[in-house]
Design a protein around this motif. Structure first.
Motif, PDB file in Angstrom:
ATOM      1  N   TYR A   2       0.230  25.337  16.927  1.00 38.80           N
ATOM      2  CA  TYR A   2      -0.182  24.013  17.373  1.00 38.80           C
ATOM      3  C   TYR A   2       0.934  22.985  17.218  1.00 38.80           C
ATOM      4  N   SER A   3       2.201  23.443  17.251  1.00 39.08           N
ATOM      5  CA  SER A   3       3.316  22.529  17.070  1.00 39.08           C
ATOM      6  C   SER A   3       3.456  21.584  18.264  1.00 39.08           C
ATOM      7  N   ASP A   4       3.116  22.055  19.479  1.00 36.56           N
ATOM      8  CA  ASP A   4       3.177  21.214  20.669  1.00 36.56           C
ATOM      9  C   ASP A   4       1.808  20.592  20.890  1.00 36.56           C
ATOM     10  N   PHE A  10      -2.128  20.258  25.423  1.00 38.13           N
ATOM     11  CA  PHE A  10      -3.451  20.380  24.805  1.00 38.13           C
ATOM     12  C   PHE A  10      -4.532  20.567  25.864  1.00 38.13           C
ATOM     13  N   MET A  11      -4.508  19.727  26.913  1.00 39.81           N
ATOM     14  CA  MET A  11      -5.543  19.822  27.951  1.00 39.81           C
ATOM     15  C   MET A  11      -5.428  21.121  28.741  1.00 39.81           C
ATOM     16  N   SER A  12      -4.221  21.597  28.931  1.00 43.23           N
ATOM     17  CA  SER A  12      -4.035  22.870  29.641  1.00 43.23           C
ATOM     18  C   SER A  12      -4.718  24.008  28.888  1.00 43.23           C
ATOM     19  N   GLY A  13      -4.545  24.015  27.564  1.00 38.97           N
ATOM     20  CA  GLY A  13      -5.187  25.055  26.764  1.00 38.97           C
ATOM     21  C   GLY A  13      -6.701  24.917  26.758  1.00 38.97           C
ATOM     22  N   GLU A  21     -15.478  23.519  33.568  1.00 39.39           N
ATOM     23  CA  GLU A  21     -16.377  22.584  32.878  1.00 39.39           C
ATOM     24  C   GLU A  21     -15.804  21.167  32.981  1.00 39.39           C
ATOM     25  N   VAL A  22     -15.929  20.589  34.172  1.00 36.84           N
ATOM     26  CA  VAL A  22     -15.209  19.356  34.489  1.00 36.84           C
ATOM     27  C   VAL A  22     -15.705  18.173  33.663  1.00 36.84           C
ATOM     28  N   GLU A  23     -16.995  18.104  33.391  1.00 33.39           N
ATOM     29  CA  GLU A  23     -17.512  16.994  32.586  1.00 33.39           C
ATOM     30  C   GLU A  23     -16.964  17.062  31.163  1.00 33.39           C
ATOM     31  N   PHE A  24     -16.916  18.251  30.611  1.00 34.64           N
ATOM     32  CA  PHE A  24     -16.371  18.452  29.275  1.00 34.64           C
ATOM     33  C   PHE A  24     -14.887  18.110  29.254  1.00 34.64           C
ATOM     34  N   HIS A  25     -14.144  18.539  30.268  1.00 34.87           N
ATOM     35  CA  HIS A  25     -12.715  18.222  30.341  1.00 34.87           C
ATOM     36  C   HIS A  25     -12.501  16.707  30.339  1.00 34.87           C
ATOM     37  N   GLN A  26     -13.300  15.980  31.126  1.00 39.51           N
ATOM     38  CA  GLN A  26     -13.151  14.524  31.219  1.00 39.51           C
ATOM     39  C   GLN A  26     -13.399  13.857  29.870  1.00 39.51           C
ATOM     40  N   ALA A  27     -14.457  14.292  29.193  1.00 35.05           N
ATOM     41  CA  ALA A  27     -14.797  13.687  27.899  1.00 35.05           C
ATOM     42  C   ALA A  27     -13.696  13.941  26.875  1.00 35.05           C
ATOM     43  N   VAL A  28     -13.173  15.155  26.837  1.00 30.19           N
ATOM     44  CA  VAL A  28     -12.125  15.484  25.864  1.00 30.19           C
ATOM     45  C   VAL A  28     -10.830  14.735  26.189  1.00 30.19           C
ATOM     46  N   TYR A  29     -10.484  14.651  27.473  1.00 31.88           N
ATOM     47  CA  TYR A  29      -9.253  13.951  27.856  1.00 31.88           C
ATOM     48  C   TYR A  29      -9.278  12.508  27.381  1.00 31.88           C
ATOM     49  N   GLU A  30     -10.418  11.850  27.579  1.00 31.20           N
ATOM     50  CA  GLU A  30     -10.536  10.438  27.197  1.00 31.20           C
ATOM     51  C   GLU A  30     -10.307  10.243  25.703  1.00 31.20           C
ATOM     52  N   VAL A  31     -10.804  11.185  24.898  1.00 33.55           N
ATOM     53  CA  VAL A  31     -10.600  11.106  23.451  1.00 33.55           C
ATOM     54  C   VAL A  31      -9.178  11.524  23.072  1.00 33.55           C
ATOM     55  N   ALA A  32      -8.714  12.628  23.631  1.00 33.73           N
ATOM     56  CA  ALA A  32      -7.399  13.161  23.256  1.00 33.73           C
ATOM     57  C   ALA A  32      -6.281  12.174  23.556  1.00 33.73           C
ATOM     58  N   LEU A  51      -7.963  18.654  15.846  1.00 33.79           N
ATOM     59  CA  LEU A  51      -8.457  18.332  17.193  1.00 33.79           C
ATOM     60  C   LEU A  51      -8.863  19.595  17.941  1.00 33.79           C
ATOM     61  N   GLN A  52      -8.086  20.654  17.805  1.00 31.80           N
ATOM     62  CA  GLN A  52      -8.459  21.914  18.466  1.00 31.80           C
ATOM     63  C   GLN A  52      -9.800  22.415  17.939  1.00 31.80           C
ATOM     64  N   ARG A  53      -9.988  22.323  16.624  1.00 28.89           N
ATOM     65  CA  ARG A  53     -11.247  22.775  16.027  1.00 28.89           C
ATOM     66  C   ARG A  53     -12.407  21.864  16.416  1.00 28.89           C
ATOM     67  N   MET A  54     -12.117  20.573  16.554  1.00 29.14           N
ATOM     68  CA  MET A  54     -13.164  19.609  16.875  1.00 29.14           C
ATOM     69  C   MET A  54     -13.651  19.748  18.315  1.00 29.14           C
ATOM     70  N   THR A  55     -12.822  20.287  19.193  1.00 34.33           N
ATOM     71  CA  THR A  55     -13.216  20.442  20.593  1.00 34.33           C
ATOM     72  C   THR A  55     -13.862  21.793  20.881  1.00 34.33           C
TER      73      THR A  55
END
Length: 446
Positions: A2-4, A10-13, A21-32, A51-55
């Protein structure tokens, strides 16, 4: 590994792990977008991959729900419970019954709930659930049979110290009552395993009003922070469900002028303002008669705009209280052009990421749903407390507690905003919500 922690990487992974899961992607992007710079300045969170664990939800439970309709036909629906994070308390979040329900929407809602529940300062984790069942047009007997079948499976995964569901779209006091009755029957116990119950068996006063009241309280807090108030402001609202109707009620009580409400058919524009008597008619029309918003226009002879949203109306304050992504980039530009100074989200994720950028660039005050619409889950948390100590508080006491919680959420957002004189409530809400959950996760170890 998780160095990068760049936003792109992050969003690519995340998108690779959660395809489509476009709705989930949008919500995570806004927070990330808000949280990653904070994490890079505080590497203890990066090292622990917080953050990875939280998502990633703790678990996603999917089950079949078989029930019989009034004609004797066997019907099949899919049920869900996404238990997202219980670092600061038992899982807590609503159940949604609507044909649009799928795993992406529930993961987006559960992820948002993690931050929203954290912001309330109450000890609640985050979850979301529901089914693609549509209660509209169903008889009471059909809804009973569905709810009993749904709860027969869900009861394995919930409880007052484990996971406490509440209502959401399509799930009101009727559905909660049917499910609670089945839970009690199966578990042989009377505990606060659900919130949103009827007053006769452990429900709380002002639960119906709480989300709408909370949005108005948060808007008032934003304005007071710059020595202003709702009084005298022209307000446009979307929606005509409980959130919109009771947000309108509190705005009127605070001296604001509500001029629009909407439903899926269009919106009304009452230039004279929707006063308390007109609102009482609307509450009766929408919640008891299941009428259309156009009936208000006919009764009070105001403008009605079919198949449109109200964001082109000149206003001071805007409250999107209807549905996801209802304010797009074009609507945001219209709000800016028409003199709007502040937006508070009453619905979940009603503003697109592009629209948020437009509003923030114009220095409008913008309150994201995880802060502004936290009143509903805050009141659910207060219902949990009342159930635990076997008492009930008055409506006045509960409203005072709710107002205090919303002011405290506002205080946290201001504390963690990092844009100088302009309060970036998105950053503030995301970082404040993140810190409490992240610190709990660190304390537990891996």
């Amino acid at each position: 590994m998780y160095s990068d922690l760049s936003l792109t990487h992050f969003m690519s992974g995340l998108e690779k792990r959660n395809p489509g899961e476009v709705e989930f992607h949008q919500a995570v992007y806004e927070v990330a977008e808000s949280v990653i710079p904070f994490i890079l300045d505080n590497p203890v969170y990066q090292k622990a991959a917080i953050l990875q664990r939280m998502t990633e939800p703790d678990r996603s439970i999917i089950f079949k729900v078989v029930w019989e309709d009034d004609a004797g036909n066997i019907r099949l629906n899919r049920g869900y419970r996404v238990q997202f994070n219980n670092s600061i308390g038992p899982y807590k979040g609503g159940l949604r019954f609507h044909p649009s329900v799928n795993l992406s929407i529930l993961k987006f809602l559960g992820f948002e709930q993690t931050f929203k529940n954290s912001l309330t300062t109450l000890p609640m984790g985050a979850a979301k659930g529901g089914s693609d069942f549509n209660p509209k047009g169903k008889s009471d007997r059909e809804v009973i049979r569905f709810c009993q079948s749904f709860m027969t499976e869900l009861s394995h995964y919930i409880g007052p110290n484990t996971d406490i569901p509440a209502g959401d779209v399509g799930v009101g006091a009727r559905e909660i009552s049917f499910m609670f009755g089945q839970y009690k029957r199966l578990r042989h116990e009377f505990t606060g395993a659900l919130t949103g119950k009827a007053l006769e068996f452990g429900g709380s006063l002002i639960r119906t009003e709480a989300t709408g009241y909370g949005a108005a309280f948060f808007m008032e807090a934003m304005l007071q922070h710059r020595d202003d108030s709702i009084r005298g402001k022209k307000c446009v609202l979307s929606g005509s469900g409980n959130v919109a109707l009771y947000c309108a009620e509190k705005i009127i009580q605070l001296g604001g002028k509500v001029v629009t409400l909407s439903d899926s058919s269009g919106f009304i524009y009452d230039e004279q303002g929707i006063d308390a008597d007109k609102l009482a008619y609307l509450i009766e029309l929408k919640t008891h008669q299941r009428g259309r918003i156009s009936e208000y226009a006919e009764k009070y002879r105001c403008d009605y705009f079919p198949t449109q949203s109200p964001w082109n109306i000149r206003c001071d304050l805007a409250f999107p209280c209807a549905t996801q992504n209802e304010i797009d980039k074009k609507s945001a530009h219209a709000l800016v052009s028409n003199g709007c100074i502040a937006v508070a989200e009453g619905a979940n994720m009603p503003t697109t990421i592009e629209a948020i950028k437009v509003l923030q660039h114009a220095k409008l005050l913008f309150a994201p749903g995880k802060a502004a619409n936290a009143g509903g889950v805050a009141l659910s948390g207060l219902e949990m407390t009342q159930n635990s100590v076997r008492l009930s508080w008055s409506a006045t006491e509960l409203e005072d507690r709710l107002a205090t919680i919303m002011k405290d959420i506002h205080r946290q957002c201001v504390k963690y905003s990092d844009d100088g004189d302009y309060v970036n409530y998105v950053n503030g809400a995301n970082i404040a919500g993140f810190i409490k959950v992240a610190n709990a996760m660190l304390a537990y170890g891996v």
